[in-house]
Every structure is written in C-alpha cells, then in structure tokens.
Design a protein around this motif. Structure first.
Motif, mmCIF file in Angstrom:
data_model
loop_
_atom_site.group_PDB
_atom_site.id
_atom_site.type_symbol
_atom_site.label_atom_id
_atom_site.label_comp_id
_atom_site.label_asym_id
_atom_site.label_seq_id
_atom_site.Cartn_x
_atom_site.Cartn_y
_atom_site.Cartn_z
ATOM 1 N N TYR A 174 56.551 37.685 51.246
ATOM 2 C CA TYR A 174 56.316 38.894 50.464
ATOM 3 C C TYR A 174 55.385 39.829 51.228
ATOM 4 C CZ TYR A 174 58.340 37.317 45.995
ATOM 5 O OH TYR A 174 59.188 36.925 45.005
ATOM 6 N N CYS A 175 55.656 41.113 51.134
ATOM 7 C CA CYS A 175 54.782 42.106 51.749
ATOM 8 C C CYS A 175 53.515 42.249 50.897
ATOM 9 C CB CYS A 175 55.488 43.443 51.896
ATOM 10 S SG CYS A 175 55.881 44.237 50.320
ATOM 11 N N ILE A 176 52.567 43.026 51.393
ATOM 12 C CA ILE A 176 51.289 43.186 50.715
ATOM 13 C C ILE A 176 51.465 43.732 49.303
ATOM 14 C CG2 ILE A 176 49.074 44.389 50.780
ATOM 15 C CD1 ILE A 176 49.335 42.170 52.812
ATOM 16 N N THR A 177 52.348 44.708 49.142
ATOM 17 C CA THR A 177 52.576 45.283 47.823
ATOM 18 C C THR A 177 53.054 44.227 46.838
ATOM 19 O OG1 THR A 177 53.228 47.354 48.906
ATOM 20 C CG2 THR A 177 53.737 47.129 46.566
ATOM 21 N N ASP A 178 53.987 43.387 47.270
ATOM 22 C CA ASP A 178 54.514 42.343 46.397
ATOM 23 C C ASP A 178 53.458 41.294 46.060
ATOM 24 O OD1 ASP A 178 56.997 43.553 46.361
ATOM 25 O OD2 ASP A 178 57.765 42.390 48.049
ATOM 26 N N ILE A 179 52.613 40.946 47.036
ATOM 27 C CA ILE A 179 51.535 39.989 46.777
ATOM 28 C C ILE A 179 50.548 40.565 45.774
ATOM 29 C CG2 ILE A 179 49.561 38.805 47.800
ATOM 30 C CD1 ILE A 179 52.173 37.490 48.504
ATOM 31 N N HIS A 180 50.232 41.833 45.933
ATOM 32 C CA HIS A 180 49.336 42.505 44.990
ATOM 33 C C HIS A 180 49.863 42.395 43.568
ATOM 34 C CE1 HIS A 180 48.267 46.101 42.596
ATOM 35 N NE2 HIS A 180 47.063 45.931 43.119
ATOM 36 N N ASP A 181 51.149 42.632 43.408
ATOM 37 C CA ASP A 181 51.749 42.576 42.074
ATOM 38 C C ASP A 181 51.871 41.139 41.575
ATOM 39 O OD1 ASP A 181 51.941 45.319 42.182
ATOM 40 O OD2 ASP A 181 54.047 45.332 42.806
ATOM 41 N N ALA A 182 52.269 40.219 42.465
ATOM 42 C CA ALA A 182 52.459 38.827 42.064
ATOM 43 C C ALA A 182 51.159 38.183 41.600
ATOM 44 C CB ALA A 182 53.055 38.025 43.218
ATOM 45 N N LEU A 183 50.051 38.587 42.198
ATOM 46 C CA LEU A 183 48.751 38.043 41.819
ATOM 47 C C LEU A 183 48.062 38.869 40.737
ATOM 48 C CD1 LEU A 183 47.284 37.060 45.317
ATOM 49 C CD2 LEU A 183 48.505 35.611 43.689
ATOM 50 N N ALA A 184 48.706 39.951 40.320
ATOM 51 C CA ALA A 184 48.142 40.827 39.276
ATOM 52 C C ALA A 184 46.701 41.205 39.597
ATOM 53 C CB ALA A 184 48.237 40.151 37.909
ATOM 54 N N LEU A 185 46.487 41.674 40.816
ATOM 55 C CA LEU A 185 45.129 42.010 41.232
ATOM 56 C C LEU A 185 44.566 43.218 40.485
ATOM 57 C CD1 LEU A 185 45.349 41.396 45.096
ATOM 58 C CD2 LEU A 185 44.580 39.847 43.289
ATOM 59 N N SER A 186 45.431 44.043 39.942
ATOM 60 C CA SER A 186 44.970 45.198 39.172
ATOM 61 C C SER A 186 44.247 44.787 37.905
ATOM 62 C CB SER A 186 46.158 46.098 38.808
ATOM 63 O OG SER A 186 46.785 46.600 39.961
ATOM 64 N N ASP A 187 44.504 43.554 37.454
ATOM 65 C CA ASP A 187 43.902 43.089 36.206
ATOM 66 C C ASP A 187 42.555 42.409 36.403
ATOM 67 O OD1 ASP A 187 46.215 43.952 34.963
ATOM 68 O OD2 ASP A 187 47.164 41.969 35.003
ATOM 69 N N ILE A 188 42.113 42.287 37.644
ATOM 70 C CA ILE A 188 40.886 41.547 37.913
ATOM 71 C C ILE A 188 39.650 42.342 37.537
ATOM 72 C CG2 ILE A 188 39.471 40.678 39.815
ATOM 73 C CD1 ILE A 188 41.919 39.434 41.004
ATOM 74 N N GLY A 189 39.745 43.649 37.547
ATOM 75 C CA GLY A 189 38.599 44.472 37.157
ATOM 76 C C GLY A 189 38.124 45.346 38.295
ATOM 77 N N ASP A 190 37.376 46.379 37.940
ATOM 78 C CA ASP A 190 36.958 47.363 38.942
ATOM 79 C C ASP A 190 35.469 47.300 39.272
ATOM 80 O OD1 ASP A 190 35.976 48.240 36.565
ATOM 81 O OD2 ASP A 190 36.914 50.223 36.633
ATOM 82 N N LYS A 191 34.771 46.265 38.822
ATOM 83 C CA LYS A 191 33.343 46.156 39.107
ATOM 84 C C LYS A 191 33.069 45.421 40.416
ATOM 85 C CE LYS A 191 31.841 46.162 34.273
ATOM 86 N NZ LYS A 191 31.090 45.425 33.217
ATOM 87 N N ARG A 192 34.025 44.664 40.896
ATOM 88 C CA ARG A 192 33.815 43.866 42.093
ATOM 89 C C ARG A 192 34.444 44.546 43.319
ATOM 90 N NH1 ARG A 192 34.869 39.024 40.940
ATOM 91 N NH2 ARG A 192 35.759 39.249 38.865
ATOM 92 N N LYS A 193 34.021 44.115 44.487
ATOM 93 C CA LYS A 193 34.673 44.514 45.725
ATOM 94 C C LYS A 193 35.872 43.592 45.917
ATOM 95 C CE LYS A 193 30.437 46.115 47.996
ATOM 96 N NZ LYS A 193 29.507 45.890 49.138
ATOM 97 N N MET A 194 37.051 44.184 46.009
ATOM 98 C CA MET A 194 38.290 43.416 46.121
ATOM 99 C C MET A 194 39.077 43.896 47.336
ATOM 100 S SD MET A 194 40.678 41.323 45.107
ATOM 101 C CE MET A 194 40.056 40.824 43.504
ATOM 102 N N PHE A 195 39.493 42.970 48.179
ATOM 103 C CA PHE A 195 40.223 43.315 49.394
ATOM 104 C C PHE A 195 41.455 42.431 49.524
ATOM 105 C CE2 PHE A 195 35.760 44.141 49.948
ATOM 106 C CZ PHE A 195 35.696 45.408 50.503
ATOM 107 N N LEU A 196 42.536 43.008 49.992
ATOM 108 C CA LEU A 196 43.784 42.293 50.221
ATOM 109 C C LEU A 196 44.262 42.584 51.634
ATOM 110 C CD1 LEU A 196 46.277 40.659 49.329
ATOM 111 C CD2 LEU A 196 47.202 42.773 48.352
ATOM 112 N N ILE A 197 44.401 41.534 52.441
ATOM 113 C CA ILE A 197 44.773 41.695 53.843
ATOM 114 C C ILE A 197 45.930 40.759 54.173
ATOM 115 C CG2 ILE A 197 43.981 41.624 56.246
ATOM 116 C CD1 ILE A 197 41.148 41.875 55.259
ATOM 117 N N GLY A 198 46.954 41.272 54.822
ATOM 118 C CA GLY A 198 48.047 40.442 55.300
ATOM 119 C C GLY A 198 47.677 39.791 56.617
ATOM 120 N N THR A 199 47.847 38.464 56.730
ATOM 121 C CA THR A 199 47.456 37.747 57.937
ATOM 122 C C THR A 199 48.557 36.784 58.367
ATOM 123 O OG1 THR A 199 46.368 35.990 56.666
ATOM 124 C CG2 THR A 199 44.998 37.844 57.391
ATOM 125 N N HIS A 200 48.466 36.349 59.597
ATOM 126 C CA HIS A 200 49.299 35.249 60.075
ATOM 127 C C HIS A 200 48.601 34.590 61.247
ATOM 128 C CE1 HIS A 200 50.545 38.276 63.071
ATOM 129 N NE2 HIS A 200 50.867 37.238 63.841
#
Length: 227
Positions: A174-200
């Motif tokens: 899955y690309c980064i966009t799909d991972i973001h949606d699959a993990l529902a990162l938007s629901d985690i909240g906006d008070k914390r520092k949140m980062f999503l990075i694609g790695t291999h």
C-alpha cells in the motif's frame, strides 16, 4: 487526507503534497549525523524500566509493531547505517543505544507476537517517542495493526508517534495514502506530533535508503526538541 497528520522538514516547516497526492517525507536540507550505535544485549523488562529513564541524558524510544513488520531490520538500519535483512524475529526485548553530541538515545524494541503485545502499554509512560512499524504489503493484518495502535495511545494525547510504512519495495504494498487511511490516522487527534514515512530495507550490507536516513533524522530532531 486530514491535514492533522503533520510532516515537517528538519527546520520545522510542515508540508503536504498538493491535490491529495501521497504524503511524503521531504528530503532534508542537512543531515543530522549520528555515530554508529553500540548494540546492547537484550535485557529483561525490569532492567530498562522507569529507573533508567532520566539518568544522564538517556532518552528511551519505543519501537513496536506486529511480528514480521520489519522492526528489527529497521532498528539495525537506524543504529548502524547499514542494512541487515536476515535477522531473527525478536522474541523478547531488544535494546540498542545511539550516542549523539547532545544525548544518548535508547531504542527499545518489544516483539510483536501476540503473547508479547500485553507488555507494550506498560512502557508507554516511560518513553518520549513511539515508533510504530507496519508491513505495507500485509493487507490482511492492517486492521489489527490499526486497532493496536489506537489502543496504545488512546490515553496519551501528547506522545509523539512516528509510523513507518515499511516494505514499500514489495509488490502490492500500500502507498502512504492507503496506509494513512487503513490506520485511520486522522482519528488519532491533533494534539500530538504525528509523522508517517514510507520506508524499505535494501539489500544486505548496503547503505540505508534515503527514506531510512530521513526517518533517522526525524527521530533525532524529535529527541532534540524534547530536551
């Protein structure tokens, strides 16, 4: 995609790909050089608990994720700047120290098998940063990864989280966009520092990929900001 998922370059500027394209970690303007780490022997839980936190300038970073996500390989890359893919799964705890001019960071990995997940939450109050590794190609278990992540941080609204969407080089990942949606990162909240990075993790013995270098720089910067 929710703009609450923030990606920042080393100087602190937030960015998002325009037009709803995949989020990306920008190449940084400079490299925060980390010396080669000295791997520490795996120690029992009590040996790396709250008593160690705060001694000197040690900063403990928790590395979690399902079994097979690639946590140990990722940790080896972050610590040594070289790739080692053929590592045995962590069946307990794996601690690695990385020294910088400013501090000593202790990465603590806890195995991701079902019998070890009950230990995860015990360590959250003792760390300054959570690195959560997911297998981007393991579609069937992403719902489990999502559930566990949300359960982990539901009672801690400020703990910084770095999600590594690992194994981006595999077919069907899955690309980064799909991972973001699959993990529902938007629901985690906006008070914390949140980062999503694609790695291999590249071939054994090679230098780490640019995405791993970026992840390493981000972690170093978050540690500096926490001091």
């Amino acid at each position: 995609m929710d703009t609450r998922l923030r990606l920042a370059v080393l100087c602190g500027t937030a960015l998002a790909a325009a037009g709803g394209a995949a989020w990306a970690w920008a190449r940084l303007r400079r490299r925060a050089a980390l010396p080669a780490a000295r791997p520490a022997a795996a120690r029992p839980a009590a040996a790396v608990g709250a008593g160690d936190q705060g001694k000197g300038h040690s900063k403990q970073i928790l590395v979690l994720g399902l079994d097979g996500a690639g946590k140990t390989s990722v940790l080896h890359c972050l610590a040594t700047n070289h790739v080692k893919r053929s590592v045995a799964p962590t069946e307990g705890f794996n601690a690695v120290c990385v020294s910088t001019e400013e501090s000593q960071m202790e990465f603590l990995e806890i195995g991701g098998s079902e019998c070890l997940r009950s230990y995860w939450k015990m360590y959250l109050p003792k760390v300054l940063l959570l690195i959560y590794v997911v297998d981007s190609a393991d579609h069937a278990r992403l719902p489990v990864a999502k559930q566990l992540l949300h359960q982990l941080i539901q009672n801690n609204s400020t703990l910084p989280v770095v999600v590594l969407a690992n194994k981006q080089d595999l077919e069907g990942a899955y690309c980064i966009t799909d991972i973001h949606d699959a993990l529902a990162l938007s629901d985690i909240g906006d008070k914390r520092k949140m980062f999503l990075i694609g790695t291999h993790v590249a071939e054994d013995g090679s230098e780490i990929s640019s995405s791993m270098k970026d992840a390493k720089e981000l972690i170093a910067q978050l540690v500096l900001e926490a001091q």
